[in-house]
Design an enzyme around this catalytic site. Structure first.
Site: not given
Length: 316
Positions: A47, A51, A76, A181
């Site tokens: 992740r 990001h 974040n 995911h």
């Protein structure tokens, strides 16, 4: 171990072969050690890389500590795993001072995390992997205001497509990367609105499977603890496989933005490709390809950027 090879733009596989031959092995061993202590670190690193790449490109700007940096922005605040990157950086600075960028450490750590959780239908080849082109340099700018580039949990498919397209990623890349995911968790606060009063209807989101709804409501009671964590991929949250897509088909997507991949006709056909055993094989290959595309988004190479001495601060 099976591997997917895709060449990058301005980066190359084996960039550190002569300047820091142990670079990749140091990162992978660090991730593996941290993973044994806390398996939740694997989806966290994947992740974090996502990001990072969606804001200013893959330049490790998400790692910088300061006021009003990307790290401080709402999307974040839940990022975890910074200590893994710092640990790897410390070891690499001891072995090869000033050579390996934080951006490359993060790209390698994301791949290594997936390998640790990967499920392969190929019994003798181990988990899915891919070769990571390296040679990124670190950025010097990190602004919280720029995190609007990140897709949100209520985002429409059209809006998601626009944000991915802006990074040079197509609709298939969107579906494949959201498929990450298949591991990890999210907090009740990001989806509980779907369970009780969806869009002011005093009812639940109709795209949620009726038999699944009570399970979610038990996990996230109305007015309950919004920080409680729930798996994205019910029943398989600790294994990198393709069951996430079957859950979307069955109305068991957790985030509204995820479930829309099935309810929107333009992405449903791609989701269907990744169902079943043949779908798992396809997803394994496509995930590596899309990760390489994403990890070459807006990269700094050559003399652009810098090689940070520590990942949380730009060089003085």
């Amino acid at each position: 171990m099976s591997a997917t090879l895709v060449h990058g733009q301005g980066t190359r596989v084996g960039f550190y072969a002569t300047t820091c031959p142990r670079a990749e092995s140091i990162v992978s061993s660090t991730v593996a050690t941290q993973f044994r202590a806390n398996p939740a670190i694997a989806p966290a690193l994947l992740r974090m890389h996502f990001h990072d790449c969606f804001v200013r490109g893959c330049d490790a700007s998400v790692l910088i500590d300061d006021s009003n940096t990307e790290k401080t922005a709402p999307p974040n605040l839940g990022l975890r795993g910074y200590e893994v990157i710092d640990d790897a950086k410390t070891q690499l600075e001891a072995a090869c001072p000033g050579i390996v960028s934080c951006a490359d450490i993060l790209a390698l750590a994301a791949r290594d995390s997936v390998v640790l959780l990967a499920y392969s239908i190929f019994v003798h080849t181990g988990g899915r992997s891919w070769l990571v082109p390296t040679g990124r340099r670190d950025g010097r700018v990190s602004l919280s205001s720029e995190t609007t580039d990140l897709p949100g949990f209520r985002e429409s498919i059209d809006s998601q497509k626009q944000k991915f397209s802006a990074k040079g990623l197509n609709t298939q890349d969107l579906v494949v990367l959201v498929g990450g995911h298949t591991i990890g968790t999210t907090a009740c606060q990001f989806f509980s609105y779907r369970l009780y009063n969806f869009n002011g209807t005093a009812s639940s989101d109709p795209s949620i499977n009726a038999s699944f709804l009570p399970q979610l409501q038990a996990l996230c009671p109305q007015n309950g603890d919004g920080t409680k964590r729930v798996a994205f991929d019910t029943g398989s949250e600790n294994r990198f496989d393709a069951s996430f897509f079957a859950n979307l088909r069955n109305g068991r997507g957790i985030l509204e933005s995820d479930q829309k991949l099935w309810t929107d006709a333009s992405t449903r056909a791609i989701v269907q490709r990744f169902l079943g055993i043949t779908g798992l094989a396809a997803f394994n290959v496509e995930f590596g390809r899309s990760m390489v595309k994403m990890s070459n988004t807006g990269v700094k190479t050559g003399t652009d950027g810098e090689i940070r001495k520590i990942c949380s601060a730009v060089n003085s």
